[in-house]
Motif scaffolding. Sequence first.
Motif, PDB file in Angstrom:
ATOM      1  N   ILE A 190       8.469  81.935 -26.884  1.00 59.43           N
ATOM      2  CA  ILE A 190       8.287  80.636 -26.228  1.00 59.43           C
ATOM      3  C   ILE A 190       8.695  79.499 -27.155  1.00 59.43           C
ATOM      4  CG2 ILE A 190       6.537  79.039 -25.346  1.00 59.43           C
ATOM      5  CD1 ILE A 190       5.050  81.682 -24.406  1.00 59.43           C
ATOM      6  N   ALA A 246      12.399  79.249 -27.459  1.00 55.48           N
ATOM      7  CA  ALA A 246      13.109  78.808 -26.260  1.00 55.48           C
ATOM      8  C   ALA A 246      13.411  77.316 -26.310  1.00 55.48           C
ATOM      9  CB  ALA A 246      12.296  79.138 -25.012  1.00 55.48           C
ATOM     10  N   PRO A 293      14.892  74.030 -27.888  1.00 53.39           N
ATOM     11  CA  PRO A 293      15.819  73.631 -28.950  1.00 53.39           C
ATOM     12  C   PRO A 293      15.028  72.976 -30.082  1.00 53.39           C
ATOM     13  CG  PRO A 293      16.637  72.914 -26.822  1.00 53.39           C
ATOM     14  CD  PRO A 293      15.254  73.430 -26.596  1.00 53.39           C
ATOM     15  N   THR A 335       6.631  78.278 -21.742  1.00 54.89           N
ATOM     16  CA  THR A 335       7.234  76.994 -22.107  1.00 54.89           C
ATOM     17  C   THR A 335       6.609  75.873 -21.281  1.00 54.89           C
ATOM     18  OG1 THR A 335       9.022  77.498 -20.584  1.00 54.89           O
ATOM     19  CG2 THR A 335       9.469  77.854 -22.895  1.00 54.89           C
ATOM     20  N   LEU A 390       3.232  75.200 -22.724  1.00 55.50           N
ATOM     21  CA  LEU A 390       3.325  74.512 -24.016  1.00 55.50           C
ATOM     22  C   LEU A 390       3.618  73.024 -23.819  1.00 55.50           C
ATOM     23  CD1 LEU A 390       3.209  74.886 -27.062  1.00 55.50           C
ATOM     24  CD2 LEU A 390       5.640  75.363 -27.061  1.00 55.50           C
ATOM     25  N   THR A 391       4.575  72.699 -22.925  1.00 51.21           N
ATOM     26  CA  THR A 391       4.869  71.275 -22.710  1.00 51.21           C
ATOM     27  C   THR A 391       3.651  70.564 -22.138  1.00 51.21           C
ATOM     28  OG1 THR A 391       5.900  71.910 -20.627  1.00 51.21           O
ATOM     29  CG2 THR A 391       7.373  71.366 -22.422  1.00 51.21           C
ATOM     30  N   LEU A 437       1.176  70.092 -24.998  1.00 52.99           N
ATOM     31  CA  LEU A 437       1.662  69.089 -25.947  1.00 52.99           C
ATOM     32  C   LEU A 437       1.311  67.689 -25.463  1.00 52.99           C
ATOM     33  CD1 LEU A 437       5.267  70.285 -26.876  1.00 52.99           C
ATOM     34  CD2 LEU A 437       3.223  70.308 -28.286  1.00 52.99           C
ATOM     35  N   MET A 438       1.554  67.469 -24.168  1.00 46.95           N
ATOM     36  CA  MET A 438       1.358  66.130 -23.640  1.00 46.95           C
ATOM     37  C   MET A 438      -0.106  65.774 -23.478  1.00 46.95           C
ATOM     38  SD  MET A 438       4.018  64.614 -23.546  1.00 46.95           S
ATOM     39  CE  MET A 438       5.094  65.472 -24.649  1.00 46.95           C
ATOM     40  N   ALA A 475      21.987  72.423 -27.738  1.00 46.34           N
ATOM     41  CA  ALA A 475      21.105  71.682 -26.842  1.00 46.34           C
ATOM     42  C   ALA A 475      20.293  70.656 -27.629  1.00 46.34           C
ATOM     43  CB  ALA A 475      20.178  72.647 -26.100  1.00 46.34           C
ATOM     44  N   GLY A 476      19.770  71.080 -28.782  1.00 50.43           N
ATOM     45  CA  GLY A 476      19.016  70.144 -29.608  1.00 50.43           C
ATOM     46  C   GLY A 476      19.913  69.064 -30.182  1.00 50.43           C
ATOM     47  N   LEU A 496      15.263  61.764 -23.106  1.00 47.44           N
ATOM     48  CA  LEU A 496      14.085  62.213 -23.848  1.00 47.44           C
ATOM     49  C   LEU A 496      13.697  61.182 -24.908  1.00 47.44           C
ATOM     50  CD1 LEU A 496      11.990  64.391 -24.682  1.00 47.44           C
ATOM     51  CD2 LEU A 496      13.750  65.455 -26.043  1.00 47.44           C
ATOM     52  N   MET A 497      14.711  60.646 -25.618  1.00 45.29           N
ATOM     53  CA  MET A 497      14.420  59.690 -26.672  1.00 45.29           C
ATOM     54  C   MET A 497      13.811  58.414 -26.104  1.00 45.29           C
ATOM     55  SD  MET A 497      14.436  59.803 -29.839  1.00 45.29           S
ATOM     56  CE  MET A 497      15.643  60.537 -30.893  1.00 45.29           C
ATOM     57  N   GLY A 540      12.084  58.274 -23.364  1.00 49.13           N
ATOM     58  CA  GLY A 540      10.725  58.645 -23.000  1.00 49.13           C
ATOM     59  C   GLY A 540       9.803  58.561 -24.199  1.00 49.13           C
ATOM     60  N   PHE A 574       5.061  59.776 -21.056  1.00 45.73           N
ATOM     61  CA  PHE A 574       4.710  61.191 -21.183  1.00 45.73           C
ATOM     62  C   PHE A 574       5.383  62.109 -20.160  1.00 45.73           C
ATOM     63  CE2 PHE A 574       1.584  59.147 -23.705  1.00 45.73           C
ATOM     64  CZ  PHE A 574       1.245  60.056 -24.685  1.00 45.73           C
ATOM     65  N   VAL A 579       8.966  62.880 -21.229  1.00 41.40           N
ATOM     66  CA  VAL A 579       9.071  63.756 -22.402  1.00 41.40           C
ATOM     67  C   VAL A 579       8.766  65.196 -21.981  1.00 41.40           C
ATOM     68  CG1 VAL A 579       8.190  64.250 -24.698  1.00 41.40           C
ATOM     69  CG2 VAL A 579       8.431  61.894 -23.960  1.00 41.40           C
ATOM     70  N   ALA A 607      11.689  68.060 -22.092  1.00 45.93           N
ATOM     71  CA  ALA A 607      11.518  69.183 -23.019  1.00 45.93           C
ATOM     72  C   ALA A 607      11.571  70.498 -22.257  1.00 45.93           C
ATOM     73  CB  ALA A 607      10.195  69.045 -23.765  1.00 45.93           C
ATOM     74  N   PHE A 609      15.142  71.298 -21.171  1.00 43.95           N
ATOM     75  CA  PHE A 609      15.897  71.796 -22.317  1.00 43.95           C
ATOM     76  C   PHE A 609      15.588  73.274 -22.576  1.00 43.95           C
ATOM     77  CE2 PHE A 609      16.897  67.460 -24.044  1.00 43.95           C
ATOM     78  CZ  PHE A 609      18.250  67.699 -24.229  1.00 43.95           C
ATOM     79  N   ALA A 610      14.304  73.617 -22.521  1.00 47.73           N
ATOM     80  CA  ALA A 610      13.908  75.008 -22.776  1.00 47.73           C
ATOM     81  C   ALA A 610      14.472  75.932 -21.701  1.00 47.73           C
ATOM     82  CB  ALA A 610      12.391  75.112 -22.836  1.00 47.73           C
TER      83      ALA A 610
END
Lengths: 288, 301
Positions: free
Chosen positions: A129, A132, A134, B9, B12-13, B16-17, B238-239, B257-258, B260, B266, B269, B273, B276-277
């Motif tokens: 995860i 995944a 970047p 993923t 996780l996002t 994070l937020m 991608a990054g 994203l930047m 955001g 939030f 972002v 994210a 992107f994943a």
Amino acid sequence: MTALSPFESRTSSSGVLRKMLRNNPQLLFGLLIVGVILLMAICAPLLTSYDPTEQDFLSTLQGPSADHLLGTDNLGRDLWARLLYGARVDLFLASVAVVLPFIIGSTIGALCGYFGGWFDTIVMRIADIVVAFPFYVLVISLVFILGNGVSSIIVAISIISWVAYARIIRAEAMVLSATNFMDALHVGGLGVPRIIFRHLMPNVLSQAIVYAMSDIVANIGVIVTLSYFGLGIVPPTPDWGNMMSEGQPFFAGGIYTLMLIPAVAVIVTSYGLSLIGDGLATALRVKR
Amino acid sequence: MLVPVVLGTATLTFLLMHLSPGDPARTYLGEHATPEAIAALRQQWGLDQPLLIQYLHFLRDLVTGELGQSMFFHEPIADLLATRLPPTLLLMLMSALLSLIIAVPLAAWSAVRNSGLSDTLVRTFTAVFQGTPIFFVATVFIVLFGIRLKIFPVAGYGNTPWEHVVSLFLPSLALALGIVPVLMRSLRTALIDALNSEYVSFARAKGLLHRTVWLHYALRNASISGLSVLSIQVSYLAGGTLVVENVFAIPGMGTFLMKGILNRDFPIVQASALVFALLVILVYLLTDVAYKLLDPRVRLK
């Protein structure tokens, strides 16, 4: 290493070092470059009498002179002083942000490779995860969430970077766990922690050490990029990244040194570290 | 395999937020907002509910494609993403192609001239370019090709498809140079291995054309390892769009994203994210398909 492993014989550490450096110009040259830069960063107060944040509006944008070795920036700050003190910030951060994930990742990887089972499955799924995302996307989002500052950069990079070490060590540990060497240690009645940390880890670390060198290069890139965007290390703390972002408008206008000098510093440091990495790979016979 | 990673993923996002300090409602309304107004907005956004309930709502919205509303732009995020995604995809595609165009001939040249000199050149090139920050390369390109030589536009995306390609050329090149060293190095090793292999000797002994041996035997086999390196590097690409798009002011996912992040928006972002994943996961999937096309052994399994 306290015990004899089947793969290496006991040699004094200075002997190992001498053997490693002989016939290995890359390692020697790399160590020389990085050593000089490190020394300059450590001895910064001895090499310049200027304060890297002190502004002098009477002498802005000057070329190199006896007073200012590399000239001054748009705020009249001494570029040589900023370069040296910036090196302190960036190199310190980049190194800590390697050591931490190295320790965490290697330990987790060794545990995964040794025990396997559900622990291994869960950890490797988490690793999938994290990977995944970047790298830049996750690191910038994390620094955004954790707030600016040295510690949040270290935490953000560590959250991501441990994965690579865990994967490398796990793969090697799995191979080693299946050998007679491990069986012998079990039969010998050694405790599991002792087996993992004293016998398994020393034998599987070399690839992770080689990887760590390219990881420092990547870290310098990320730290510099973060501060270029105004995240992480924020002015007035000097850092190669914010030096470059402050110099960028002048670069477009034809005054190149402001951005070029820190850029060269980044490139030369990374080059030195890459040489060390290549040299270590040869010395430790790690296939890359 | 795929479902847990996608779910992970997303989780996780979300975490994070929601674990981050700072109240989005307060940020949105500004410093002088009354506590009542903040409470009302929190209720409207569902922020007053337990984390688990919020998480379930988030998953439900995700499945139905409802990514929420941007706090700053006052528009549905799904609509914003639809306009932001094409430039980023084109940028990634172009830089992948450019990196191949540069790396393959260089790798082939240095594999044929397999000597100490070419080895040193490849290593030096790799080491120097790996350590050069993308934004610096991008700046040099802008100043050199955009401002001094005036060959390429210095920023933006243009309006016609041709303008898109021209505008994205310098950004793609800056991004491509970041992965050329890695790609070239692994291709070179794979080519040297292939050229030293018995099947290539046999093909030569059979009297096949030099070109045939190269294209159908050596390069095809080397391309398998090149492909796996390229697919890993897609994550880097991608990054990297995040960096390059911001330097060149391209209205893609990276600038989105930047923005955001700078506006503390939030939902943006979180959504970017995640996109992107998902993009990276999709490329990994496509790589698996490509393997099957290139390598008959994988097809048989």
